[in-house]
Design an enzyme around this catalytic site. Sequence first.
Site, short mmCIF file in Angstrom:
data_model
loop_
_atom_site.label_atom_id
_atom_site.label_comp_id
_atom_site.label_asym_id
_atom_site.label_seq_id
_atom_site.Cartn_x
_atom_site.Cartn_y
_atom_site.Cartn_z
N SER A 1 0.77 -1.02 0.01
CA SER A 1 0.13 -0.09 -0.27
C SER A 1 0.63 1.28 -0.20
O SER A 1 0.27 2.42 -0.20
CB SER A 1 -1.00 0.01 0.98
OG SER A 1 -2.04 -1.02 1.02
N ARG B 1 0.09 8.64 5.30
CA ARG B 1 -0.21 8.43 6.68
C ARG B 1 0.78 9.71 7.38
O ARG B 1 1.64 10.07 6.83
CB ARG B 1 0.38 7.00 7.14
CG ARG B 1 -0.75 5.91 6.79
CD ARG B 1 -0.33 4.79 7.30
NE ARG B 1 -0.84 3.50 6.83
CZ ARG B 1 -2.04 3.27 7.38
NH1 ARG B 1 -2.86 3.95 8.17
NH2 ARG B 1 -2.71 1.99 6.89
N SER C 1 5.13 -11.64 5.93
CA SER C 1 3.85 -11.04 6.34
C SER C 1 2.77 -12.36 6.90
O SER C 1 3.13 -13.37 7.08
CB SER C 1 2.99 -10.45 5.00
OG SER C 1 2.55 -11.59 3.97
N ASN C 2 1.78 -11.73 7.24
CA ASN C 2 0.52 -12.55 8.06
C ASN C 2 1.38 -12.96 9.49
O ASN C 2 0.95 -13.99 9.96
CB ASN C 2 0.32 -13.78 7.38
CG ASN C 2 -0.93 -14.20 8.03
OD1 ASN C 2 -1.98 -13.44 8.52
ND2 ASN C 2 -1.27 -15.55 8.02
C1 LIG Z 1 -4.00 -1.56 6.26
C2 LIG Z 1 -3.07 -2.77 5.72
C3 LIG Z 1 -2.35 -3.76 7.12
S1 LIG Z 1 -3.94 -3.70 4.54
C4 LIG Z 1 -3.73 -2.94 2.95
C5 LIG Z 1 -3.00 -3.62 2.00
N1 LIG Z 1 -2.78 -5.09 2.09
C6 LIG Z 1 -3.80 -5.91 1.79
O1 LIG Z 1 -4.87 -5.36 1.67
C7 LIG Z 1 -3.55 -7.12 1.79
C8 LIG Z 1 -4.32 -8.02 3.23
C9 LIG Z 1 -3.84 -9.41 3.03
C10 LIG Z 1 -2.59 -9.64 3.52
C11 LIG Z 1 -2.18 -10.94 3.85
N2 LIG Z 1 -3.04 -11.14 5.17
C12 LIG Z 1 -3.90 -12.05 5.30
O2 LIG Z 1 -4.21 -12.89 4.35
C13 LIG Z 1 -4.83 -12.37 6.60
N3 LIG Z 1 -5.89 -13.23 6.58
C14 LIG Z 1 -0.57 -11.04 4.61
O3 LIG Z 1 -0.47 -10.69 5.61
O4 LIG Z 1 0.06 -11.33 3.69
C15 LIG Z 1 -1.75 -2.87 2.33
O5 LIG Z 1 -0.58 -2.88 2.12
N4 LIG Z 1 -2.45 -2.05 3.36
C16 LIG Z 1 -1.97 -2.20 4.76
C17 LIG Z 1 -1.37 -0.69 5.14
O6 LIG Z 1 -1.69 0.21 4.47
O7 LIG Z 1 -0.67 -0.76 5.88
#
Ligand SMILES: CC1(C)S[C@@H]2[C@H](NC(=O)CCCC[C@H](NC(=O)C[NH3+])C(=O)[O-])C(=O)N2[C@H]1C(=O)[O-]
Length: 351
Positions: free
Chosen positions: A62, A287, A328-329
């Site tokens: 992001s 941010r 990640s995750n």
């Molecule tokens: C708001 C956040 C954190 S999420 C948003 C975007 N990333 C995503 O929407 C991916 C979400 C799934 C990623 C996945 N997680 C899962 O599948 C969980 N079940 C993983 O951890 O790899 C990004 O980048 N942003 C971050 C941001 O802006 O910091």
Amino acid sequence: PAVPAPDMDGVNAALKAAMANGAPGAMARFTGPDGVRTRTAGVRDRVSGAAMDTTARFRIGSVSKTFSSVVLLQLVDEGRLELDAPVNRYLPGLLPDDRITVRHLLTHRSGLADYTDAMFAKTVPGFEAVRNRVFTYQELVALSLAEPRTTEPGAAYKYSNTNFVVVGMLIEKATGTPVSQQYEQRIIKPLNLRNTSYVHPQARIAGTHVRGYLHPDEAGAPLVDSTEQTASWAQTAGAVISNPADLNTFTTALMRGRLLSPRMLDAMTTVTPTDTTQTRFYGLGLRRYDLSCGTQVYGHTGTVQGYYTYAFATRDGGRSLSAMANTSNRGAANTALGGTLEAAFCGKKPT
Ligand SMILES: CC1(C)S[C@@H]2[C@H](NC(=O)CCCC[C@H](NC(=O)C[NH3+])C(=O)[O-])C(=O)N2[C@H]1C(=O)[O-]
């Protein structure tokens, strides 16, 4: 006033903490009045054992939203779009509510549901189901509109990737060209970002790059190499590829007014709180973090399968930091990596 020197031992400790919490490797690059400082830890490739390398490229997730926001705000500066116009004026019939404006998209106040909540409810199955898929913008928006909206337009901050997919549609509608060309012409070429690209839907990362490793939801399950993916689920919300030096160049140039008019940069950095801690804020695709030493830093965070990223700079562009961990995750690794900001911008804690 003199600014504190970066505490690079503290930066290094944060990288090690990210590794202790599940990242195969991590790295950080600080740019400031006394030049560039870098630290690396662990590996960028678990199979070859290649050491983490601050020249290597990775998926910035992001942080891409700030690139997309800059392009859109340049179009506003050029009078080709209006921030407070309804999105439906430019994309007739796209959204179910004419009250949703361009500004609502950039501030995550549109109320459009985030389709990734359902898409990635089960982390690895969700990722494997989309990693080779190519989506149209319309398909992603349709996924969102199948869910209830989260707020009335403008009523509250609710982060949603959908907002920046619609931003991509606005950019392509207003310019009649692919967003990749807009990134190239408006940001990558002018700033000479030689390690930054938008190659969607190509799944490979060209050149020397970091391999990303996704933690499954099941404790103890082996890491999944998530490096190759189309990132089509993300596109203008998260599919840019870059490296630490380019991210510092980008955030520094942005804060120094090289990309937007003073009026537009002021609008971009005008923030509202995103949580009750009153230390995390969001502007227009940007941010603001208020650090313990009183320093405010502007930029974005990123989470994409296999990669956590922080890319921030001070408002005068005098200091910038980008940090990445190739996992990640694993929220604890992300929080640990975030410790690089305090160390880099606040310096050594008084003993
Ligand atoms: C708001 C956040 C954190 S999420 C948003 C975007 N990333 C995503 O929407 C991916 C979400 C799934 C990623 C996945 N997680 C899962 O599948 C969980 N079940 C993983 O951890 O790899 C990004 O980048 N942003 C971050 C941001 O802006 O910091």
